[in-house]
Scaffold this motif. Sequence first.
Motif, PDB file in Angstrom:
ATOM      1  N   THR A 140      12.561  28.934  -2.166  1.00 10.69           N
ATOM      2  CA  THR A 140      12.908  30.207  -2.813  1.00 10.69           C
ATOM      3  C   THR A 140      14.414  30.383  -2.957  1.00 10.69           C
ATOM      4  O   THR A 140      14.882  30.989  -3.926  1.00 10.69           O
TER       5      THR A 140
ATOM      6  N   GLN B 136       7.340  31.308  -5.955  1.00  4.07           N
ATOM      7  CA  GLN B 136       6.732  32.463  -5.289  1.00  4.07           C
ATOM      8  C   GLN B 136       5.223  32.279  -5.111  1.00  4.07           C
ATOM      9  O   GLN B 136       4.664  32.669  -4.083  1.00  4.07           O
TER      10      GLN B 136
ATOM     11  N   LYS C 147      10.781  29.658 -11.044  1.00  3.11           N
ATOM     12  CA  LYS C 147      10.920  30.699 -10.031  1.00  3.11           C
ATOM     13  C   LYS C 147       9.559  31.309  -9.707  1.00  3.11           C
ATOM     14  O   LYS C 147       9.235  31.577  -8.544  1.00  3.11           O
TER      15      LYS C 147
ATOM     16  N   LEU D 222      10.743  37.425  -0.565  1.00  4.04           N
ATOM     17  CA  LEU D 222      10.012  36.458   0.260  1.00  4.04           C
ATOM     18  C   LEU D 222       9.344  37.145   1.444  1.00  4.04           C
ATOM     19  O   LEU D 222       8.179  36.869   1.757  1.00  4.04           O
TER      20      LEU D 222
ATOM     21  N   ILE E 135      15.568  33.559  -5.286  1.00  2.00           N
ATOM     22  CA  ILE E 135      14.612  34.617  -4.957  1.00  2.00           C
ATOM     23  C   ILE E 135      15.128  35.325  -3.713  1.00  2.00           C
ATOM     24  O   ILE E 135      15.475  34.679  -2.728  1.00  2.00           O
TER      25      ILE E 135
END
Length: 505
Positions: A134, A105, A101, A144, A139
């Motif tokens: 993402t 990002q 994860k 984002l 996420i």
Amino acid sequence: MELLLSLVPAIIMIVLVILTKKVIMSLCVGIIIGSLIAHGFNVLDTISYIGTTVWEIITDFSWHMPIVGFLLLLGIITTLLSITNSTKSFADFAVSKIKSKKAAQIVAWILGIVIFIDDYFNALVIGEISKPITDRYSISRAKLSYIIDSTSAPVVILLPISTWGAYIIGTLTGVFKKVGYTANTGTGAYWQMIPMQFYAIVALIMVFIVIKFNINIGKMKTYEKKAEEGNDISCSKSSEDISHVQAVTNKGSKWALIITILSLIILILGGMLYEAKWDISQMLSVDITLPLFRGSVITTIIATIFAISTGEVSVKNLFCATKAGISSMLPASIILITAWTLVEVIDKLNTGQYLADWIETSQMNPSLLIPIMFIIGSFIAFMTGTSWGTFGLLLPIVGKILAATDPSMILPAMAAVLSGAILGDHCSPISDTTVLSATGAQAKLDSHFTSQLPYALIAGLISFVAFIVYGFTKNLLVCYGVIIVEFAIFIYITKKLRKPIDITE
């Protein structure tokens, strides 16, 4: 009194956005109140003015409507890639390479730094590339959109090879000529000001730190937790609509998405070169809006060809995809048009000019002028929703004041104006870059605005302290030493106080 009245529409609009989460309604209320104030509460004149202003925006095919057209076509491109499963194929490929994860990002952050030609271009293209990745790692769209927004304007303002760089160099050249400042050219001054633009640099570092240490503050914590649970409440309804578009074939490949996005980038850059009459040195001085629109038209055709080439996409499927794509971007387009209208109303109230006049008539210590210009620049950009308008208002005033009193402080004070304008832009729900960053990530505008605000304000505080230090020491090394200490304190406090979300990487 006039200054206070001119602030009322923007304040009411911002309060309504926070309380009601109804962005379009809040913008419309701000437009009506501002227009009433501007026309002495004459209802007929107010109606006439609003109608004329909206009409001028929706019939402006040189700047406003090409951006709207670009948004709508981007929605169509996204849907065409979805119905062939090209987006899913790209996501599967990307996830096989990006193992966590945090890495997902970081990829979005790096893309924000690498794609530096223009903030609009940055916001929308990075969103298209990053969303499939993402989403796979749960996420939130709020996170984002924060990454996109905080790597768009901060990057393009730090590089002369960008549309912002070209605009600022041109503005500086004009200001220097007018005030008789000969110590630097516009280009030379721009290069010297880069390390003095504390907020842009701090904002970029802040994004990395937030990703690295998983720092979720305020609303962002809620959005990330919900995304982890599979219910991303920061995701816009239009995005959900696209995600539910039925794929009609599995023959789409990752290359369809990669080639489509690369085509869009190349076509836009080529369009900018065409507008500059094939003169590379003038390429960054052109308005990017028409190249954006023309590039998206051709890219839509390319995406359509990819869809048809699968042999399983019918004319009816293409029509449905086009309709779904346009529908997905209509809310963002309406928000953008109403935001532009409110900006025009605020401009008519002369909010920025009142503040600029106050600065010009006040007699400040040049050392204090630097942090004060940072605050004033932030406030004007926040209230008016335009960083470029803030540059145009304040840079000439700074040049005029300091050319006559302390020329050595002209560049630091101008750097403070540039930094302040970006901070104000990041904090303003009527800023077009705020709207487009939310659109690129397909996040709700109010979710993006409220979740980004704490990070922007903390970065602003760190930068403000650095500007104070520079005003009295005139030493960049000392300033960056202070910034490092401030970041260390920020990391220490968040580690002590926060309750981290469990993340399975």
